[in-house]
Each structure stands twice: as structure tokens, then as C-alpha cells.
Design a protein around this motif. Structure first.
Motif, PDB file in Angstrom:
ATOM      1  N   LEU A   1       0.731  -1.137  -0.136  1.00 53.88           N
ATOM      2  CA  LEU A   1       0.081   0.153  -0.110  1.00 53.88           C
ATOM      3  C   LEU A   1       0.825   1.287   0.032  1.00 53.88           C
ATOM      4  N   HIS A   2       0.769   2.197  -1.089  1.00 57.68           N
ATOM      5  CA  HIS A   2       1.458   3.465  -1.271  1.00 57.68           C
ATOM      6  C   HIS A   2       0.477   4.580  -1.220  1.00 57.68           C
ATOM      7  N   GLY A   3       0.745   5.688  -1.301  1.00 61.92           N
ATOM      8  CA  GLY A   3       0.059   6.888  -1.672  1.00 61.92           C
ATOM      9  C   GLY A   3       0.854   7.992  -2.533  1.00 61.92           C
ATOM     10  N   GLY A   4       0.091   8.842  -2.865  1.00 60.17           N
ATOM     11  CA  GLY A   4       0.316   9.790  -3.967  1.00 60.17           C
ATOM     12  C   GLY A   4      -0.388   9.826  -5.346  1.00 60.17           C
ATOM     13  N   ALA A   5      -1.305   9.008  -5.265  1.00 62.60           N
ATOM     14  CA  ALA A   5      -2.022   8.661  -6.577  1.00 62.60           C
ATOM     15  C   ALA A   5      -3.228   7.694  -6.255  1.00 62.60           C
ATOM     16  N   LEU A   6      -4.067   7.406  -7.175  1.00 61.24           N
ATOM     17  CA  LEU A   6      -5.205   6.526  -6.911  1.00 61.24           C
ATOM     18  C   LEU A   6      -5.357   5.407  -7.983  1.00 61.24           C
ATOM     19  N   VAL A   7      -4.534   4.363  -7.940  1.00 54.69           N
ATOM     20  CA  VAL A   7      -4.624   3.378  -9.246  1.00 54.69           C
ATOM     21  C   VAL A   7      -3.939   2.027  -8.525  1.00 54.69           C
TER      22      VAL A   7
ATOM     23  N   SER B   1     -11.781   3.116 -10.219  1.00 49.16           N
ATOM     24  CA  SER B   1     -12.217   2.567 -11.612  1.00 49.16           C
ATOM     25  C   SER B   1     -12.621   4.073 -12.226  1.00 49.16           C
ATOM     26  N   ARG B   2     -13.070   5.084 -11.687  1.00 47.14           N
ATOM     27  CA  ARG B   2     -13.602   6.126 -12.430  1.00 47.14           C
ATOM     28  C   ARG B   2     -12.334   7.130 -12.588  1.00 47.14           C
ATOM     29  N   SER B   3     -11.198   6.855 -12.485  1.00 48.51           N
ATOM     30  CA  SER B   3     -10.129   7.530 -12.657  1.00 48.51           C
ATOM     31  C   SER B   3     -10.201   8.182 -14.205  1.00 48.51           C
ATOM     32  N   THR B   4      -9.960   9.485 -14.460  1.00 47.41           N
ATOM     33  CA  THR B   4      -9.881  10.095 -15.594  1.00 47.41           C
ATOM     34  C   THR B   4      -8.290   9.699 -16.059  1.00 47.41           C
ATOM     35  N   GLU B   5      -7.366   9.559 -15.267  1.00 41.98           N
ATOM     36  CA  GLU B   5      -5.890   9.663 -15.523  1.00 41.98           C
ATOM     37  C   GLU B   5      -5.391   8.197 -16.011  1.00 41.98           C
ATOM     38  N   PHE B   6      -6.040   6.797 -15.257  1.00 45.95           N
ATOM     39  CA  PHE B   6      -5.742   5.697 -15.735  1.00 45.95           C
ATOM     40  C   PHE B   6      -7.100   4.846 -16.084  1.00 45.95           C
TER      41      PHE B   6
END
Length: 488
Positions: free
Chosen positions: A220-226, A265-270
Motif C-alpha cells: 500500500l502506497h500513497g500519492g495517486a489512486l491506481v 475505477s472512475r479515474s480520468t488518468e488511468f
């Protein structure tokens, strides 16, 4: 006219002032050199950065508080948990793990899953979420079907902090200022090949995976949502999609996490909230690639919050957003894929054979003790599953894997034509042969013939009995498990 020039002058001063303020707001700090001109630093000073993280740390557990919380959990939920350490950090802090299972500390024919948090010291959300996960499982055992499924069928191991020193120092690296997610041996470039040069936290993880055969894991990491999956690097060090042999399975596992999340899952980046690591940005010496290559463990790197260190009042919301994702990724160890055990036909003992999927250049090993295997695969596909073992004839079967898991048990016949000197596992072949040679010397002539006939009859009856025991065991499994079962 003077009024117009005055207004223009004031407007110019206002624009210059706002530009300086915006530069400072983005992390710059104005300073002047000896010539009197100013330069713009793009980095905050170390002191102001640490002050900011110290303020954000209010409401997060310290290392000692985290240890106390897990000890309290283990005492409260002693029937389903145990605490152990896999080693120490550079500064001598224990790397504590809590195992959650209906039989903690007992080896069983069940898959093992691990969560690893706080790989980077300044990404502490995972530490908090793992304690919340452990307590939720304890509180809902025999109440919630998903909690009961996980505790009864999986051995879940939780390492809340791989980098306790980095957390205390409020920085990414460990006490030696080494990024632990760049410290593992790399498949593409000869880095980190010196065992003694690796960090103690890295070495602890590597020893851990030698002791326990994990089916899958997530850090588990932080700084993004993916949800990030292998490979993490490319041969030419350029950013491009570089899939591993189990690319389809990894995409499925990453999607299990992303689709269960509140908004990943609704990410606009990934697209779909998932990404191939090398396509996002290349990483070398990473932990997830090492897990897959050297330990047979399918690992995901989960970025679970846009902020590396969000305020503590957001932790409850982050837990609610990630709870079902964390539960479903663990439950997928038993709800999907192909599982089973492998036996020898001649003596009925378990065989730690290799399990191969035709068309996928990757194999896993059945365990030594129970010869159980757990092969994760993407659903809604046809597969040919093969079991191989030196000294035995390989066997294969075709399956159509749906949304539910399938059980495929193998009974391997000895390869009598094989010239291999490897004795068949689980059968004391050499001892039996030496005993027969001694009996030949004791019983010459007609008595020997009668003895041999009698021995063959006994061996045949023993073979039938053993086979019946195996078949009865497998039939019992078929009657007590919801998975579709196949015996090959």
C-alpha cells in the motif's frame, strides 16, 4: 493623464507581486545572492517540510502506538491471530506482522496472502488501514460471510510498516535514506546483486518469502489512486507497456481492487483505475517484480490516496473507500483460479510438483508439506493445467474457468522407464529395494517364488487401498466445497 500613468503603475506592481506570491505558493522560496539579484528555489527547506509532516502526523499512530495497538488486537482476537517479527529496521525497530486465520501459526493446505504497508516512510495511510482491516475481520468473524470466508480459508499476514525508521524521520527512504522499493534484485539490470549491501528491511522481506509460500500480496502506497501491476521496468528504460507472462491475470486482479473501490475505477488518468507499472513510469529494483519472479507471489502495488500524507481526519473516509477492495482482493485467493493437491499413485503421499499452464511461461510449485497449489488465473477462459514431477509421468487436463474457482487434483503415476536417479518423493524407494535384496538372500529356491507372488499380491492390495483412500478424500472435498472439482 497623470492619473492614468499612476493606475498603470499600480497595476504593474500588483501583477509583479502576485507572480512572486504564486511562485512561493508552489513550493519556491525567494533568496538573494551576493550580486543582489534573487534566485527562486523550487524546493522547501528540510525544516519546513518536516514541520509540515509533523503537523500532519497528528492523529496518526506512532511506531510504539502501532505496536501497542497490534498487541491489543492479538490479545482481544487471540483465537484468530498471532503476532511475530520478520526482522528489524536499520535502527533496530521490529518489523511486526500479524497473522489472521482460524488456525494461526498452523500450516494448512490453504493460500497465504500478505499486505505490506509504509514501504515509503512518508506514505503512512496503509499503516492505519491495516489495523482497521484486522479489527473489522475480528469483529465480523461468523457474522459477515466475507470475513468468515477469509478467516476460514486464507492465512492473511499483515505487515503494517516495512519502514518504521522512515516514518519516524518523516522521509521516503529508511534510516540510511535508501528507497526500499528500489532495493530488490532487478531482472533487467545487475543492481542490488550484493546480498550484504541490501538494506535489513529488504533482506527481512526476502527471508519472509522463503519461510512462507505466499500466493499473492499487495503493498500500500500513497500519492495517486491506481492499482499497479508488473512489469515495473523495461529493457530500454523507456516508458512503455511491458507485460509479464501473467499479464491477463494481473489485469484481472488489479481490476478486482479498482472496481471494488469507491472511485478508483472512475479515474480520468488511468483507464479503469489500473496501470502497467512500466507504462506509468519505469522502476528498477522494485518489490512487486521480485515477488513474482523469485517467490511465485502475485503482487500488486496499490496507490490508495492522492495525498501521500493526508490529514488524519480523512482516514475513516479512506478506510471506507478501500475496505471492500482490501477484502475482495484477499477473498479472490479462494473464489477464483485453480486450486488442488497432487498425490503419488504408488504410495499415496503428497508430491510438491510443478503446476504449469500451457501457453503461459510461468510455473508455480506445490507446497512441500501438503502438495497444495493455488494458481491465480483470469476467469472466463480455457486453460490446460499440467502437473510435473521428476520421476513421475506428467498429467494434464483442460478446464473452462468461469467466475468461480475450480479444484483440480492430480494423481501422478511413477515413470518406471525414467533413468533419473531422483527418488520419488514420499516413497522410501531405496529402503524397499534394499529390504527385498536381503530377503532374496534369505529365501532361495521355491520359497523365493512363493514369497515374491505373495509380495506382489500384498503390494497390489496396498496400491488399491491407497488409491481408494485418495479417491475417498477427493470425493469428500468435492462434497464439502462449492468449487467445481476434477481428479486427474
Amino acid at each position: 493623464m497623470k492619473l492614468v500613468f499612476s493606475l498603470l503603475f499600480l497595476l504593474l506592481l500588483s501583477l509583479l507581486s502576485s507572480s512572486f506570491h504564486s511562485a512561493v505558493a508552489r513550493g519556491g522560496e525567494r533568496s538573494f545572492n551576493s550580486s543582489g539579484s534573487f534566485r527562486l528555489s523550487r524546493r522547501l527547506s528540510a525544516e519546513s517540510y518536516i514541520d509540515k509532516l509533523n503537523r500532519l502526523a497528528d492523529g496518526y499512530m506512532s511506531n510504539s502506538e502501532l505496536e501497542e495497538a497490534f498487541s491489543a488486537f492479538a490479545h482481544r482476537c487471540s483465537n484468530i491471530s498471532r503476532i511475530y517479527s520478520i526482522g528489524e529496521s536499520v535502527n533496530g525497530l521490529p518489523l511486526w506482522v500479524v497473522e489472521i486465520s482460524d488456525k494461526p501459526g498452523v500450516e494448512e493446505a490453504e493460500p497465504a496472502f500478505k499486505f505490506v504497508g509504509n514501504v515509503h516512510g512518508d506514505e503512512p495511510v496503509g499503516r492505519e488501514l491495516m489495523l482497521l482491516l484486522a479489527n473489522w475481520l475480528c469483529d465480523n468473524y461468523h457474522i459477515d460471510p466475507l470475513a468468515t470466508l477469509i478467516i476460514d480459508n486464507v492465512h492473511l499476514h499483515i505487515l503494517p510498516s516495512m519502514n518504521p525508521d522512515g516514518f519516524e524521520l518523516r522521509r521516503r527512504g529508511n534510516a540510511n535514506n535508501i528507497d526500499l522499493n528500489r532495493d530488490f534484485p532487478d531482472q533487467l539490470f545487475p543492481i542490488n546483486d550484493d546480498v550484504d549491501a541490501r538494506q535489513p528491511e529488504t533482506q527481512a522481506i526476502m527471508r519472509w518469502l522463503k519461510d512462507i509460500q505466499f500466493t499473492a500480496s499487495a503493498s500500500l502506497h500513497g500519492g495517486a489512486l491506481v492499482a499497479n501491476y508488473p512489469w515495473d521496468g523495461t529493457p530500454d528504460k523507456r516508458k512503455s507497456y511491458y507485460g509479464c507472462p501473467d499479464d491477463e491475470t494481473f489485469r484481472f486482479l488489479a481490476s478486482v481492487y479498482s472496481r471494488s473501490h469507491y472511485n478508483m475505477s472512475r479515474s480520468t488518468e488511468f483507464v479503469g483505475g489500473i496501470t502497467n507499472g512500466a507504462f506509468w513510469y519505469p522502476v528498477y529494483g522494485g518489490m512487486q517484480d521480485w515477488n513474482y519472479i523469485h517467490a511465485g507471489c502475485f503482487e500488486l502495488t496499490l496507490e490508495i490516496s492522492d495525498d501521500k500524507w493526508p490529514p488524519s481526519n480523512e482516514l475513516h473516509t479512506l478506510w471506507e473507500y478501500n475496505k471492500m477492495s482490501m477484502l475482495n482482493i484477499v477473498a479472490s485467493m479462494v473464489k477464483t483460479g485453480v486450486h488442488g493437491r497432487i498425490f503419488s499413485a504408488d504410495c499415496g503421499k503428497p508430491l510438491p510438483a510443478s503446476v504449469i499452464i500451457k501457453g503461459i511461461n510461468y510455473s508455480i510449485q506445490a507446497t512441500e508439506s501438503f502438495a497444495n497449489y493455488h494458481r491465480l488465473l483470469a476467469p472466463d477462459n480455457k486453460y490446460e493445467v499440467v502437473a510435473e514431477m521428476p520421476g513421475y509421468k506428467s498429467k494434464s487436463t483442460h478446464i473452462i474457468l468461469g467466475e468461480d474457482a475450480t479444484t483440480v487434483d492430480f494423481i501422478l503415476e511413477p515413470d518406471l522407464s525414467s533413468k533419473s536417479k531422483i527418488s520419488r518423493r514420499g516413497c522410501d524407494f531405496r529402503y524397499d529395494t534394499e529390504r527385498k535384496l536381503k530377503m532374496v538372500q534369505i529365501l532361495p529356491g521355491p520359497k523365493l517364488e512363493l514369497y515374491l507372488i505373495f509380495t506382489l499380491i500384498i503390494m497390489f492390495l496396498f496400491f488399491l487401498f491407497k488409491r481408494r483412500v485418495i479417491v475417498n478424500y477427493l470425493n469428500h472435498r468435492r462434497n464439502t466445497t462449492p468449487k467445481r472439482s476434477i481428479v486427474v
